[in-house]
Motif scaffolding. Structure first.
Motif, PDB file in Angstrom:
ATOM      1  N   ILE A 177       0.842  -1.201   0.000  1.00 59.60           N
ATOM      2  CA  ILE A 177       0.000   0.000   0.000  1.00 59.60           C
ATOM      3  C   ILE A 177       0.876   1.250   0.000  1.00 59.60           C
ATOM      4  N   HIS A 178       1.925   1.229   0.805  1.00 58.96           N
ATOM      5  CA  HIS A 178       2.840   2.370   0.870  1.00 58.96           C
ATOM      6  C   HIS A 178       3.525   2.598  -0.472  1.00 58.96           C
ATOM      7  N   ARG A 179       4.023   1.516  -1.083  1.00 61.73           N
ATOM      8  CA  ARG A 179       4.724   1.647  -2.362  1.00 61.73           C
ATOM      9  C   ARG A 179       3.811   2.182  -3.446  1.00 61.73           C
ATOM     10  N   VAL A 180       2.565   1.686  -3.504  1.00 59.88           N
ATOM     11  CA  VAL A 180       1.637   2.121  -4.542  1.00 59.88           C
ATOM     12  C   VAL A 180       1.226   3.573  -4.325  1.00 59.88           C
ATOM     13  N   THR A 181       0.963   3.946  -3.066  1.00 59.95           N
ATOM     14  CA  THR A 181       0.592   5.339  -2.778  1.00 59.95           C
ATOM     15  C   THR A 181       1.731   6.286  -3.123  1.00 59.95           C
ATOM     16  N   LEU A 182       2.957   5.878  -2.801  1.00 58.93           N
ATOM     17  CA  LEU A 182       4.113   6.702  -3.154  1.00 58.93           C
ATOM     18  C   LEU A 182       4.260   6.816  -4.665  1.00 58.93           C
ATOM     19  N   GLY A 183       4.016   5.705  -5.375  1.00 58.81           N
ATOM     20  CA  GLY A 183       4.084   5.744  -6.829  1.00 58.81           C
ATOM     21  C   GLY A 183       3.034   6.651  -7.432  1.00 58.81           C
ATOM     22  N   ALA A 184       1.799   6.563  -6.942  1.00 60.41           N
ATOM     23  CA  ALA A 184       0.734   7.434  -7.438  1.00 60.41           C
ATOM     24  C   ALA A 184       1.044   8.896  -7.140  1.00 60.41           C
ATOM     25  N   THR A 185       1.616   9.152  -5.961  1.00 60.84           N
ATOM     26  CA  THR A 185       2.003  10.518  -5.606  1.00 60.84           C
ATOM     27  C   THR A 185       3.085  11.027  -6.547  1.00 60.84           C
ATOM     28  N   GLY A 186       4.021  10.147  -6.906  1.00 63.94           N
ATOM     29  CA  GLY A 186       5.057  10.537  -7.854  1.00 63.94           C
ATOM     30  C   GLY A 186       4.477  10.958  -9.193  1.00 63.94           C
TER      31      GLY A 186
END
Length: 436
Positions: free
Chosen positions: A403-412
């Motif tokens: 969840i953290h990795r995907v949220t960070l990716g979407a934020t990027g």
């Protein structure tokens, strides 16, 4: 030597060239420092040249190497501008391109997967690929009933190449750490490996796509194409026409960027609630804005099952940070095992570290910029700063890693878009625990 082993050797040689090239640059950098060169300028030059080589090599490969490059590409917005500029174009190409398979190979795979009479299932089939991905390529075709379809064909030997690439990449994960400050690359590689093993069976991908299509059927903002047919190494689904997100990032108007950012945020936060699934492959090549204004989703190979939606504690943590309640925030972080065992931390220090991350949820609308993300990355990666010491005290429990990795990716991606988004209202609507 057969063709496949020869290619495997070539791929391994290309990947192996990365640490050797970096070692040469490090030695050169030391030499420049010995004769009085400026350390910051030398570090910037080394990082830029390292990035240029890394993405040049990854861009020539399929399998796990290309997949890892795509995962890194969404963090491009976190890299300081003077380092990001030389290879931004290489990243964009990496998100949507790879050397194509010859038509005879594609036909052989289709015959194996759809039967020897596969041609009768199509009114027409374009032998030139319309797009390429990490483990497969997509062809435009017309189904026998007249529907335009996308035919995703897995590369022969993709499974062996994928796993071999990831084993090789794990050997020098520290090399990549310099390219994405504030992101732990080793866990990213491990998590990608688990996801990509699942991706090798397209039947699972087709099932996920069907579930997303059902959850978003009739939605005015999000469109998920229906699956027409599927097999272990082939997926046939409805064809989409629109503007790729990478094009909007590169040359879109402010209005297009804001619209794309809104749609991406809506999809990211609403999918776990509506479909009980999380689209776990956030890079621009997987999204396009359709001619009718909706966001089209193109790939469902990497998906996480979330039967209860996004875990409620994440929403509560975010709310406590916004409400300036450091003591309660620290207690919840300990309960959910976000603090490493035996570590003594102060509530105010934890709050000071986490508060900047929730800045996008304070105003009614927030503009996501590269500069904002770079500031967060610099803040947590500066070994001299208090926030860097806090990073060593915190832990990311396994159930939150994806969840953290995907949220960070979407934020990027939002920062690449430079999009102004009503993030607060979106999170309020879809994130459990954020308002109660």
């Amino acid at each position: 030597m057969t063709d496949i082993p020869r290619k495997a050797v070539q791929r391994t040689a290309k990947l192996a060239s990365l640490p050797l090239g970096v070692a040469g640059r490090v030695v050169g950098g030391w030499g420049k420092r010995l004769i009085g060169g400026d350390a910051e300028e030398i570090n910037a030059e080394m990082a830029a040249k390292t990035a240029e080589q890394v993405f040049a090599v990854l861009g020539q490969l399929k399998g796990g190497a290309m997949k890892f490059g795509q995962a890194l590409s969404v963090f491009e917005a976190a890299v300081p501008e003077e380092l990001a500029a030389p290879y931004r174009e290489a990243l964009t190409k990496l998100q949507s391109s790879a050397p194509p398979l010859p038509a005879r190979t594609v036909h052989r795979v289709l015959a194996e997967q759809l039967g020897s009479g596969w041609t009768r299932r199509f009114a027409s089939f374009d032998n030139e690929p319309a797009a390429a991905a990490s483990i497969g390529q997509v062809h435009h075709a017309v189904w026998h009933d007249g529907r335009e379809v996308a035919v995703k064909v897995q590369y022969p030997g993709a499974d062996e190449a994928l796993l071999a690439d990831l084993r090789q990449l794990q050997r020098f994960s520290r090399l990549f750490q310099t390219l994405v400050p504030g992101v732990e690359v080793k866990p990213l590689l491990a998590e990608l490996r688990d996801r990509m093993v699942e991706e090798l069976d397209y039947r699972g991908e087709a099932d996920y796509q069907r579930a997303f299509a059902k959850a978003f059927h009739g939605d005015e903002q999000i469109f998920v194409p229906k699956v027409v047919a599927s097999a272990p190494k082939v997926v046939v689904s409805e064809w989409l026409e629109g503007t790729p997100l990478a094009t909007i990032i590169r040359s879109g108007t402010a209005e297009q960027r804001d619209r794309a950012g809104l749609l991406l945020a809506e999809f990211h936060f609403s999918a776990p609630f509506r479909a009980h699934l999380l689209h776990a492959d956030p890079h621009p090549g997987n999204f396009m804005v359709l001619d009718d204004g909706r966001l089209g989703i193109l790939d469902f190979g990497a998906v996480a099952r979330l039967p209860q939606g996004i875990p409620r504690p994440l929403g509560v943590m975010t709310r406590l940070a916004l409400e300036n309640k450091p003591a309660e925030l620290l207690e919840l972080l300990r309960t959910e095992h976000f603090i490493r065992p035996g570590m003594e931390v102060h509530a105010e220090d934890v709050f000071d570290y986490l508060a900047p991350f929730v800045e996008p949820l304070r105003p009614e609308r927030f503009r996501f910029t590269r500069r904002w993300l770079q500031a967060q990355a610099e803040r947590v990666s500066d070994l001299r700063a208090p926030d860097s010491r806090m990073v060593r005290s915190l832990n990311l429990p396994p159930q939150y890693l994806l969840i953290h990795r995907v949220t960070l990716g979407a934020t990027g991606i939002l920062c690449q878009l430079n999009a102004e988004v009503p993030a607060k209202s979106i999170v309020t609507r879809w994130q459990p625990g954020f308002t109660d």
